[in-house]
Each structure stands twice: as structure tokens, then as C-alpha cells.
Design an enzyme around this catalytic site. Structure first.
Site, short mmCIF file in Angstrom:
data_model
loop_
_atom_site.label_atom_id
_atom_site.label_comp_id
_atom_site.label_asym_id
_atom_site.label_seq_id
_atom_site.Cartn_x
_atom_site.Cartn_y
_atom_site.Cartn_z
N GLY A 1 -61.58 31.53 60.30
CA GLY A 1 -60.55 32.03 59.42
C GLY A 1 -59.85 30.90 58.69
O GLY A 1 -60.18 29.72 58.84
N ASP B 1 -57.90 35.92 54.99
CA ASP B 1 -58.50 35.82 56.33
C ASP B 1 -57.68 34.84 57.17
O ASP B 1 -58.23 34.09 58.00
CB ASP B 1 -59.96 35.38 56.25
CG ASP B 1 -60.72 35.64 57.56
OD1 ASP B 1 -60.24 36.46 58.37
OD2 ASP B 1 -61.77 35.01 57.77
#
Length: 404
Positions: free
Chosen positions: A330, A294
């Protein structure tokens, strides 16, 4: 020893002084490869009457499958959710840079964006084979905008959408062409989601459940409609509760269709998921675990302000937040760092990472991301089979050797 037909045939490459995983053991064996295909040396010698054309001494390295990252938003200053005139060059830069972290295939990921961004960006990210130039592109992962407002995380609320009015037609109007799309993350509690899931899976697109307030029953119904993946387990979903475990409950659900397997992504960066949660998920359903980064565009850039689609992200040490908030946005950890952290959290070694359980499934599967992507299904590591290969010197200092 030649068979007299070798003038135009592909060369045979022999890797020596390397360790190869077979079953759950690391063995010192040579590996024979031709055009990316692993060969049986006995057949090569006795039936084709050939020897290697080239040899490479691996210096005792571990020769293992390359990692696949199915959720990476950019890196090294490249933002996949920015509608530039030359998206392809940015994708190519990231593809080249992640090779040194062991990643040989990936899904460029777009976060929630306005329709004009999808329409401009998606046609510029075609599926592409990997090689010395960079990791292969398996297809785009679209994370949003059809997600929950309550669990939107770092996704901008202004661009969230619903498909309640026209179902799959709303999806097409938002994204435009789906030709280059491999995964779509959506919230299954949205109205008419089952129609959308069926339409996407009919096109060969993996549907992932995430950024959602769905309870377990809704999640099970989504899997019955065709969903096969969970986006960053534990993050941006209802927390586990003993009376209704929510999406997390899919890991041990007994209401999945016969033969249907659920896979789940986890961010093992030391920030997003507590080590105990990593252990719980892995022990509950090891065959379904897929490690993802991510990673955001700030990957590899250090502290400061960077973009993530339509928003600014602020990196402070090992953490990335939506600027001016404490909302995680993220990761900034590359895949090899996530692997290290996962090994430390679970106590697994390399055989456990790439090894296989009693049922024949890998114990942990960064590579299993391709299991549900039928056009890129990976085969097991026994001759003959295809893999992306890399070498590694413990403790996890990676050096690219060859990609198929």
C-alpha cells in the site's frame, strides 16, 4: 430584496472571487448555494426575488468537487482491519484528517482477514454523510480474501479463501452481514466466481477485479456477469502481453455488454505505477480512471513499523513494505499528493483533471468512483446539482471550505 417568505427558509450562500470549472475552462464566477444545492442565480433573483444571506470571499481559489477515495486501508495510526471495540472512532479520526487533503467521501478498506475480524468490524462502519466533522463514508471496500495466491501481494496467505464449495454462501459465512459493504475485490478465475458476482451485484455491491491471474477472456466474462471495476490497475495482476493483455485489456475490450462501462483504480503515488503506465492507461480509457491512495495505517506517521491487518508493515521514506520483505504493502501518499503526481505525469492542468471530454465524460475522474455506486451517483457541475466542495490555492495547497 426579499419575497416576504424568508423567515423560515434556508439561507442562501454566495461564494465570490472564485474560479469555477465549466466545460474545460476555468471561469471567474460567483457560486450560489442553498442547503448544498447549487442555484441558478438568475432564477433566484428574478423568480424568487432573493439575494444572498451570506457571502464568502474565496480569495481567488479554485472551487471544485471534493475527491472520493474508494481504497484506503486506514491512516494516522488507524487500521480498519483491526477488530477493536471502537472501530467507529478510528474511522471518524481518518474521516476528519483526510478533509485537509481534499477528500470528502471515502470507502474504508479491509484487507484479507480471518472471518471473526469481518464479523466484528463491518457492523461498526455504517454509511455516513460527510460534513465539517469529516469526510462521508460511502460503504466498506472488502479487498480479499477471495483472491489469487500467486498475486496476493501484501495479503496474508494464511487467510485467503475460496468460494468454490458453496459460492455465495461461502462469502456470507466469511463476511457476515453485507449491509455496510459497497465494493468487493475478488479474483474472477476462482471457481463459481460468476455466481458470486451476480449475487453481489444483485445486492447493489460493486464487484472489482484484482489480485488475480485472470486472462482477458476470464476478465471479460466477469464483466458480463456484472463486475464494473478494476482494483489498482497493473498492480497484483498479470502483466500486459500483446497476445493476452489480461485484466488490463478490459480498458479497450470490445466484448463488454452494451452500455457497460469499466472503471479502474490507479495508485499515482510515484511508487506503485510508473508515469509512463499512468499515461498509457489514461490515454487508452480516460473516462474510466479513478485515482485511489491505497493508503495504509502508516499514512501521516513517518518511518518505522506499523500494522496492516494481520501483518506488520515497515515504512522507509516514501515506501511501505511487508516487514522483512520487499513486497509493497500500500501507499503512504495522501490524495492531494497522488493528484499532483498524476498531473505531472500526464501534463494535465486543473481543467483537464475535472474537465470533460468531447463525449461529455470527465477527462480524469477521482469523483467517478460514485458513478457505479447508484445510491451515491454524482451529478454534473451545472445548476442545479449536488457536490462536495473544497477550495484550492495552486499549487494544490488545500483548505476545506464547505461540504454538503
Amino acid at each position: 430584496m426579499r419575497d416576504g417568505k424568508g423567515a423560515s427558509r434556508a439561507p442562501v450562500l454566495r461564494f465570490t472571487n472564485c474560479r469555477i470549472l465549466r466545460g474545460r475552462r476555468l471561469l471567474r464566477e460567483d457560486l450560489w448555494v442553498r442547503e448544498g444545492r447549487i442555484l441558478d442565480p438568475e432564477k433566484l433573483f428574478f423568480e424568487e426575488r432573493l439575494v444572498a444571506d451570506q457571502q464568502r470571499d474565496c480569495g481567488g481559489c479554485l472551487l471544485a468537487p471534493g475527491f472520493i477515495d474508494v481504497q484506503i486501508n486506514g491512516g494516522f495510526g488507524v487500521d480498519f482491519s483491526q477488530a477493536t471495540e471502537d472501530v467507529g472512532s478510528g474511522v471518524a479520526l481518518v474521516a476528519q484528517r483526510i478533509l485537509s487533503h481534499g477528500v470528502t467521501s471515502f470507502c474504508p478498506t479491509l484487507v484479507t482477514s480471518p472471518p471473526e475480524v469481518y464479523h466484528k468490524v463491518l457492523p461498526q462502519i455504517p454509511v455516513k454523510s460527510g460534513g465539517p466533522h469529516g469526510a462521508g463514508v460511502l460503504g466498506v471496500h472488502l479487498e480479499g480474501p477471495f483472491i489469487s495466491r500467486e498475486k496476493r501481494g501484501a495479503h496474508p496467505e494464511a487467510y485467503l479463501r475460496s468460494f468454490e464449495a458453496n459460492a455465495f454462501h461461502d462469502v456470507l459465512a466469511t463476511y457476515g452481514s453485507l449491509d455496510n459493504v459497497r465494493i468487493v475485490t475478488l479474483a474472477p478465475e476462482l471457481g463459481r466466481s460468476h455466481e458470486v458476482i451476480r449475487a453481489l451485484t444483485a445486492r447493489g455491491i460493486c464487484v472489482s477485479l484484482g489480485h488475480s491471474v485472470a486472462d482477458l477472456q476470464v476478465a471479460e466474462e466477469a464483466v458480463q456477469s456484472g463486475a464494473t471495476f478494476i482494483t489498482h490497475l497493473f498492480n497484483a495482476m498479470l502483466p500486459f502481453h500483446h497476445r493476452d493483455p489480461g485484466i488490463v485489456g478490459l480498458l479497450t475490450s470490445d466484448r463488454l455488454p452494451p452500455g457497460r462501462h469499466i472503471f479502474y483504480g490507479m495508485i499515482s503515488d510515484g511508487i506503485h505505477t510508473n508515469p509512463a503506465a499512468l499515461r498509457i492507461a489514461h490515454r487508452a480509457h480516460p473516462q474510466g480512471l479513478v485515482l485511489v491512495t491505497d493508503a495504509v495505517p502508516a499514512l501521516g506517521l513517518g518511518n518505522g513499523r506499523h500494522t496492516l491487518g494481520q501483518q506488520e508493515v515497515e515504512v522507509d521514506g516514501l515506501t511501505a513494505y511487508v516487514a522483512g520483505t520487499k513486497t509493497l504493502s500500500g501507499s503512504i501518499a495522501p490524495m492531494d499528493v497522488c493528484i499532483r503526481h498524476f498531473l505531472q505525469a500526464t501534463g494535465l492542468g486543473a481543467p483537464g483533471l475535472w474537465g470533460r471530454g468531447e463525449d461529455g465524460h470527465p477527462a480524469v475522474s477521482p469523483e467517478q468512483a460514485a458513478v457505479w455506486s447508484r445510491p451515491w451517483r454524482l451529478r454534473h457541475c451545472t445548476p442545479p446539482s449536488y457536490w462536495d466542495w473544497r477550495s484550492s490555492r495552486e499549487p494544490w495547497t488545500l483548505e476545506l471550505m464547505q461540504t454538503s
